[in-house]
Enzyme design. Sequence first.
Site, PDB file in Angstrom:
ATOM      1  N   GLU A 188     -15.125 -34.453   1.075  1.00 46.31           N
ATOM      2  CA  GLU A 188     -15.536 -35.339  -0.019  1.00 46.31           C
ATOM      3  C   GLU A 188     -14.356 -36.046  -0.671  1.00 46.31           C
ATOM      4  OE1 GLU A 188     -18.499 -33.482  -2.786  1.00 46.31           O
ATOM      5  OE2 GLU A 188     -18.277 -31.808  -1.404  1.00 46.31           O
ATOM      6  N   TYR A 218      -0.979   5.896  -8.509  1.00 46.53           N
ATOM      7  CA  TYR A 218       0.211   6.084  -7.689  1.00 46.53           C
ATOM      8  C   TYR A 218       1.199   4.985  -8.028  1.00 46.53           C
ATOM      9  CZ  TYR A 218      -1.038   2.158  -4.751  1.00 46.53           C
ATOM     10  OH  TYR A 218      -1.301   0.905  -4.310  1.00 46.53           O
ATOM     11  N   THR A 249       2.848   0.719  -0.753  1.00 48.38           N
ATOM     12  CA  THR A 249       2.139   1.991  -0.839  1.00 48.38           C
ATOM     13  C   THR A 249       2.554   2.946   0.270  1.00 48.38           C
ATOM     14  OG1 THR A 249       0.279   0.904  -1.860  1.00 48.38           O
ATOM     15  CG2 THR A 249      -0.188   3.004  -0.864  1.00 48.38           C
ATOM     16  N   LYS A 255      -5.428 -10.282   3.292  1.00 48.35           N
ATOM     17  CA  LYS A 255      -5.919  -9.058   2.654  1.00 48.35           C
ATOM     18  C   LYS A 255      -7.301  -9.337   2.104  1.00 48.35           C
ATOM     19  CE  LYS A 255      -4.803  -5.218  -0.360  1.00 48.35           C
ATOM     20  NZ  LYS A 255      -3.805  -4.513  -1.174  1.00 48.35           N
ATOM     21  N   SER A 293       4.805  -4.925  -3.282  1.00 56.98           N
ATOM     22  CA  SER A 293       4.974  -6.280  -2.732  1.00 56.98           C
ATOM     23  C   SER A 293       4.520  -7.366  -3.700  1.00 56.98           C
ATOM     24  CB  SER A 293       4.277  -6.412  -1.383  1.00 56.98           C
ATOM     25  OG  SER A 293       2.889  -6.388  -1.525  1.00 56.98           O
ATOM     26  N   GLN A 294       3.911  -6.983  -4.841  1.00 57.42           N
ATOM     27  CA  GLN A 294       3.655  -7.985  -5.881  1.00 57.42           C
ATOM     28  C   GLN A 294       4.974  -8.542  -6.418  1.00 57.42           C
ATOM     29  OE1 GLN A 294       3.004  -4.770  -5.912  1.00 57.42           O
ATOM     30  NE2 GLN A 294       2.705  -3.902  -7.944  1.00 57.42           N
ATOM     31  N   THR A 297       0.908  -4.106   0.976  1.00 57.11           N
ATOM     32  CA  THR A 297      -0.126  -4.942   1.595  1.00 57.11           C
ATOM     33  C   THR A 297      -0.524  -6.144   0.736  1.00 57.11           C
ATOM     34  OG1 THR A 297      -1.879  -3.574   0.651  1.00 57.11           O
ATOM     35  CG2 THR A 297      -1.084  -2.982   2.840  1.00 57.11           C
ATOM     36  N   ASP A 298      -0.187  -6.118  -0.561  1.00 56.33           N
ATOM     37  CA  ASP A 298      -0.668  -7.177  -1.458  1.00 56.33           C
ATOM     38  C   ASP A 298      -0.223  -8.575  -1.013  1.00 56.33           C
ATOM     39  OD1 ASP A 298      -1.794  -5.203  -2.980  1.00 56.33           O
ATOM     40  OD2 ASP A 298      -0.472  -5.425  -4.706  1.00 56.33           O
TER      41      ASP A 298
HETATM   42  N1  DGL Z   1       1.273  -2.967  -5.104  1.00 57.18           N
HETATM   43  C1  DGL Z   1       0.957  -2.912  -3.779  1.00 57.18           C
HETATM   44  C2  DGL Z   1       1.966  -3.454  -2.791  1.00 57.18           C
HETATM   45  O1  DGL Z   1       3.036  -2.918  -2.659  1.00 57.18           O
HETATM   46  C3  DGL Z   1       0.355  -1.693  -3.343  1.00 57.18           C
HETATM   47  C4  DGL Z   1      -0.637  -2.008  -2.329  1.00 57.18           C
HETATM   48  C5  DGL Z   1      -0.191  -1.659  -0.936  1.00 57.18           C
HETATM   49  O2  DGL Z   1       0.963  -1.534  -0.596  1.00 57.18           O
HETATM   50  O3  DGL Z   1      -1.099  -1.487  -0.182  1.00 57.18           O
HETATM   51  O4  DGL Z   1       1.657  -4.392  -2.131  1.00 57.18           O
END
Ligand code: DGL
Length: 313
Positions: free
Chosen positions: A269, A23, A13, A162, A56-57, A89-90
């Site tokens: 357990e 976006y 992002t 996250k 980042s996915q 951030t993902d």
């Molecule tokens: N799809 C997300 C990524 O690139 C967007 C979220 C982000 O960057 O915060 O990880």
Amino acid sequence: MLPKIHIIATGGTIAGKSSEKGYVAGKTSIEEILSAVPELKEIARLDFEQFCNIGSQDMDETIWLALSKRVDSLLLSEEYDGVVITHGTDTMEETACFLNWTIHSAKPVVLVGSMRPSDALDADGPANLLVAVRGAADVKNAGKEVLLCLGKKLLESSEAFKKDSHEIDALGCVPPDFRAPHGKNFGFDIRNENVLPRVGIVYGYGGASTIPLQAFMDAGYDGVVLAGVGGGNFYSPVQRLAEKAVRMGMLIVRSTRCPYGGVYTLGGEVDDLKLGFVAAGSLNPQKARVLLMLALTETRDVEKIRLKFQGVN
Ligand code: DGL
């Protein structure tokens, strides 16, 4: 002379642009991102490269291996004092742990992201980038774990995760765990690795299906991390199948879907020692998966893998 920092741009992002529906991540070049923060020039001498430009996915083992080798070679050279990586951030916590466990330099490495795209009114990327470059240029951060920067804060990779899918301050922090695998003396040499062992994650819930675990077994995966309920517990049919998987030579790591508290062999357990499971400690399932992939590059011995999860090389 100011410290020299190399910036590696991977997307996210922080490089995102608004679209009609929301976006799109990974749209702005690193030149454009840097030009929005002229103050950076007062902190460090910078150069940069566009490594990839993705959400980042779409991070995966191939990119992690290439990124780790790139950062390692940059930091082994005298020229650079630190590296900053722009990143979505993902999956930032997974990349940070991968780098933390595979980079051989003590120089600072900071991953930085944002929760708002670069053209948003409340864009948080510029301020985060400033904090990240300051962090990478600060000798006090040498010898620390790979750091994550979001919400204008720096957090260590073993602790950060996250926690929020929307808010600007999206990183949470688990309490430091002295038993966790961290520190610059712990790690793996992946310089000769081109592919990583295959490890999947199976999520736990009441009445959980055995289908995902069976599918990983049928596909010949090397390991599975079970994101169990509570202290790493499973719906009995899933646990019985996991026991069978161990007998067939698969490595099974027990972790938890709870963000805090971790999973340990003693006091729970499930009898890991009798059943051949490994406890993930304070690592969440996605970080435990990264560690299991790396551990499997060295050994399939369950005792040795247990030691890796306790931070013993
Ligand atoms: N799809 C997300 C990524 O690139 C967007 C979220 C982000 O960057 O915060 O990880």
